[in-house]
Design a protein around this motif. Structure first.
Motif, short mmCIF file in Angstrom:
data_model
loop_
_atom_site.label_atom_id
_atom_site.label_comp_id
_atom_site.label_asym_id
_atom_site.label_seq_id
_atom_site.Cartn_x
_atom_site.Cartn_y
_atom_site.Cartn_z
N PHE A 1 0.81 -0.95 -0.04
CA PHE A 1 0.14 -0.32 -0.08
C PHE A 1 0.80 1.39 0.23
O PHE A 1 0.85 1.87 -0.75
CB PHE A 1 -0.70 0.26 1.14
N ALA A 2 1.76 1.00 0.71
CA ALA A 2 2.69 2.70 1.19
C ALA A 2 3.41 2.52 -0.49
O ALA A 2 3.34 3.94 -0.68
CB ALA A 2 3.39 2.12 2.31
N ASP B 1 10.06 -5.64 -5.80
CA ASP B 1 9.26 -6.35 -4.20
C ASP B 1 10.14 -7.70 -4.85
O ASP B 1 9.56 -7.90 -5.77
CB ASP B 1 7.72 -5.64 -4.99
N GLN B 2 9.59 -9.09 -3.30
CA GLN B 2 10.34 -9.46 -3.94
C GLN B 2 8.76 -10.42 -4.50
O GLN B 2 9.32 -11.99 -5.10
CB GLN B 2 10.60 -10.29 -1.94
N LYS B 3 7.19 -9.92 -4.66
CA LYS B 3 6.54 -10.30 -4.85
C LYS B 3 6.28 -10.54 -6.01
O LYS B 3 6.56 -9.33 -6.50
CB LYS B 3 5.44 -11.09 -3.95
N VAL C 1 14.87 -7.23 -1.84
CA VAL C 1 16.65 -6.21 -1.61
C VAL C 1 17.17 -7.19 -0.58
O VAL C 1 16.60 -7.10 0.29
CB VAL C 1 16.29 -4.99 -1.00
N ASP D 1 4.43 0.34 7.61
CA ASP D 1 4.44 -0.60 8.90
C ASP D 1 5.90 -0.24 8.58
O ASP D 1 6.20 -0.64 10.11
CB ASP D 1 4.03 -1.90 8.61
N GLY E 1 -1.93 0.09 9.41
CA GLY E 1 -3.14 -0.04 8.69
C GLY E 1 -2.80 1.07 7.48
O GLY E 1 -2.05 1.40 7.43
N VAL E 2 -3.70 0.47 6.87
CA VAL E 2 -3.77 0.95 4.91
C VAL E 2 -3.73 2.45 5.25
O VAL E 2 -2.97 3.14 4.29
CB VAL E 2 -5.20 -0.13 4.46
C1 LIG Z 1 -4.47 -10.66 7.70
C2 LIG Z 1 -4.40 -8.96 7.59
C3 LIG Z 1 -5.45 -8.70 7.77
C4 LIG Z 1 -5.47 -6.83 7.78
N1 LIG Z 1 -6.62 -6.49 7.76
C5 LIG Z 1 -6.66 -4.49 7.83
C6 LIG Z 1 -7.58 -4.03 8.17
O1 LIG Z 1 -8.89 -4.54 8.41
N2 LIG Z 1 -7.31 -2.60 7.76
C7 LIG Z 1 -6.36 -2.46 7.94
O2 LIG Z 1 -6.04 -0.66 7.34
N3 LIG Z 1 -5.32 -2.88 7.99
C8 LIG Z 1 -5.55 -4.64 8.06
N4 LIG Z 1 -3.78 -5.05 8.09
C9 LIG Z 1 -2.73 -4.14 8.01
C10 LIG Z 1 -2.06 -3.90 6.90
O3 LIG Z 1 -2.49 -4.84 5.83
C11 LIG Z 1 -0.42 -3.03 6.10
O4 LIG Z 1 -0.59 -1.82 7.66
C12 LIG Z 1 -0.36 -2.67 5.44
O5 LIG Z 1 -0.28 -3.30 4.59
C13 LIG Z 1 1.38 -1.76 5.31
O6 LIG Z 1 1.22 -1.21 3.99
P1 LIG Z 1 2.95 -1.47 3.84
O7 LIG Z 1 2.46 -0.92 2.42
O8 LIG Z 1 3.12 -1.09 5.01
O9 LIG Z 1 2.85 -2.66 3.81
P2 LIG Z 1 2.87 -4.08 2.48
O10 LIG Z 1 1.33 -3.83 2.36
O11 LIG Z 1 3.08 -5.21 3.35
O12 LIG Z 1 3.81 -4.52 1.76
C14 LIG Z 1 5.06 -4.77 1.84
C15 LIG Z 1 5.48 -5.12 0.59
O13 LIG Z 1 6.99 -4.90 1.02
C16 LIG Z 1 7.54 -5.72 0.01
N5 LIG Z 1 9.06 -6.25 0.78
C17 LIG Z 1 9.39 -6.61 1.86
N6 LIG Z 1 10.76 -7.39 1.94
C18 LIG Z 1 11.10 -7.06 0.96
C19 LIG Z 1 13.00 -7.31 0.61
N7 LIG Z 1 13.27 -7.33 1.93
N8 LIG Z 1 12.87 -6.81 -1.14
C20 LIG Z 1 11.97 -6.69 -1.38
N9 LIG Z 1 10.47 -6.67 -1.00
C21 LIG Z 1 9.66 -6.49 0.18
C22 LIG Z 1 6.31 -7.25 0.44
O14 LIG Z 1 6.83 -8.28 -0.85
C23 LIG Z 1 5.41 -6.66 0.33
O15 LIG Z 1 4.47 -6.13 -1.01
C24 LIG Z 1 -4.00 -6.30 8.13
C25 LIG Z 1 -2.59 -7.23 7.98
C26 LIG Z 1 -3.07 -8.64 7.55
C27 LIG Z 1 -2.25 -9.43 7.77
#
Ligand SMILES: Cc1cc2nc3c(=O)[nH]c(=O)nc-3n(C[C@H](O)[C@H](O)[C@H](O)COP(=O)(O)OP(=O)(O)OC[C@H]3O[C@@H](n4cnc5c(N)ncnc54)[C@H](O)[C@@H]3O)c2cc1C
Length: 374
Positions: free
Chosen positions: A11-12, A33-35, A77, A274, A288-289
């Motif tokens: 998301f971020a 991204d690793q995925k 990474v 996160d 959170g998202v």
């Molecule tokens: C089961 C579950 C339910 C949830 N429900 C809610 C909800 O209802 N409402 C809400 O607001 N939030 C919810 N959350 C929390 C929310 O999903 C997260 O806060 C949000 O996804 C954070 O976004 P982000 O971009 O920081 O990380 P993410 O969305 O996790 O993205 C991180 C990305 O970084 C990549 N990455 C990691 N390490 C590396 C590396 N070394 N090299 C390359 N790529 C890498 C990963 O593959 C991933 O794609 C939930 C989470 C989970 C697990």
């Protein structure tokens, strides 16, 4: 051309890439991204109960990057050197002018290798499909979820839903929680509402107890209770990936990086979602998202301002609320400061999910499945 690297297509990271691309064409943006796919995490529990088809929660990052005219690298990474402004992946060093760290969080097994091998987790789409496959295999007599946070509650209630929607006898489901309360950090009325709802579904909460051992489906608790032929799902905590740990910067609980008011670690590295530790009213901001998206937006905005030598914008968290959805079409939460519960809370949760989903086709898919699998 300034070189910007974004690590993490969640998301971020996507939010930052979007803002940067729409702000300037004079940037060379690389998303790593690793995925291969963006995963829509808030609906992972719905995969377990088969309410939503996993394909509607994935978005191909290469296609998204092409639309944004951003370079996408599907790679993990391995390290970041803040001093030399370089990122290492696939054995290559990539230098940057600005870096955005958005690698999210993952389940914390507290370095217990055995636990990691024996227990299931719920960090991504693959994990959710794996749990669904285990349910389909019909090989377990008990389901033990360790950790009574929102993920634990959502998993437990969706396992319940899996059995009840198929008109099968619901196998015993337990939530093992080491503290005295499930959803301990949430308001009392939410704990009570959830507790009552779990009771109605026959989900048993075992409080003030920890998992002592797990081996080949036999789970032993530290109160002596043993669950044979059991599936263990571990939701007792999350942490940032090791990449963040090895940055050598100041971190707080869950390994989140303590950032400045502009979401920076240093003048050319931003840390968001996160990964970032930020406080709101003196309390750590939950993961959170909505925060991940807003922080992606602000980090990108501040990169542009920094390049133009303008004053950076401070991050002020705006909390629209949260909802805990459960598998039996009950939910509770706080939205815009108001208490919501029951079907209206379920509706608001899925409305948020549809709204936040990346593509129109996935939005339509989610709506179709939600309608079909009420
Ligand atoms: C089961 C579950 C339910 C949830 N429900 C809610 C909800 O209802 N409402 C809400 O607001 N939030 C919810 N959350 C929390 C929310 O999903 C997260 O806060 C949000 O996804 C954070 O976004 P982000 O971009 O920081 O990380 P993410 O969305 O996790 O993205 C991180 C990305 O970084 C990549 N990455 C990691 N390490 C590396 C590396 N070394 N090299 C390359 N790529 C890498 C990963 O593959 C991933 O794609 C939930 C989470 C989970 C697990």
């Amino acid at each position: 051309m300034k070189k910007i690297i974004i690590i993490g297509g969640g998301f971020a990271g996507i939010s930052a890439a979007n803002f940067l691309r729409h702000s300037s064409n004079q940037l060379e943006i690389t998303l790593i991204d690793q995925k291969p796919d963006f995963n829509f995490l808030p609906m992972l529990p719905d995969i377990i109960s088969n309410r939503i088809d996993a394909k509607f929660l994935a978005d191909n990052l290469q296609n998204n990057a092409e639309k944004l005219k951003v370079k996408f690298l599907n790679a993990r990474v391995d390290s970041v050197c803040l001093k030399e402004s370089k990122v290492t992946c696939l054995g290559n060093d990539i230098f940057y002018d600005y870096l955005i760290l958005a690698t999210g969080s993952q389940t914390n097994f507290y370095n217990d290798i055995n636990l990691q091998e024996q227990a299931f987790k719920l960090d991504n789409l693959e994990d959710a499909v794996l749990i669904l496959n285990e349910l389909n295999s019909q090989k377990y007599e008990n389901f033990v979820i360790c950790g009574g946070g929102y993920t634990g509650v959502e998993i437990a209630t969706n396992i319940w839903r899996y059995f009840s929607k198929r008109k099968l006898a619901v196998k015993p489901i337990f939530i093992v929680e080491k503290s005295n309360e499930v959803l301990g950090r949430l308001p009392r009325w939410m704990q009570e509402y959830t507790g009552l709802n779990l009771k109605k579904m026959g989900i048993e909460i075992i409080r003030q107890v920890e998992i002592k051992a797990v081996s080949d489906g036999k789970i032993t608790l530290n109160n002596g209770k043993i669950f044979p032929e059991s599936c263990l799902i571990w939701t007792a905590g999350v942490k940032t990936p090791d990449l963040i740990k090895h940055l050598g910067v100041k971190t707080a609980a869950q390994g989140r990086v303590i950032v400045d008011e502009y979401l920076r670690i240093n003048p050319n590295c931003f840390c968001i979602g996160d990964n970032a530790y930020v406080e709101i009213n003196g309390q750590p901001l939950r993961m959170g998202v909505q925060f991940a998206i807003a922080q992606g937006d602000l980090a990108a905005r501040n990169i542009i301002r920094s390049m133009q030598r303008e004053k950076l914008k401070k991050y002020h968290a705006l909390d629209l609320g949260y909802i805990i959805p459960m598998g039996n079409n009950k939910a509770c939460g706080i939205v815009l400061g108001l208490k919501v519960k029951g079907v209206s809370a379920v509706f608001l949760h899925y409305l948020m999910c549809i709204f936040r989903s990346l593509s129109i086709s996935n939005r339509l898919g989610i709506i179709k499945d939600l309608w079909k699998n009420k």
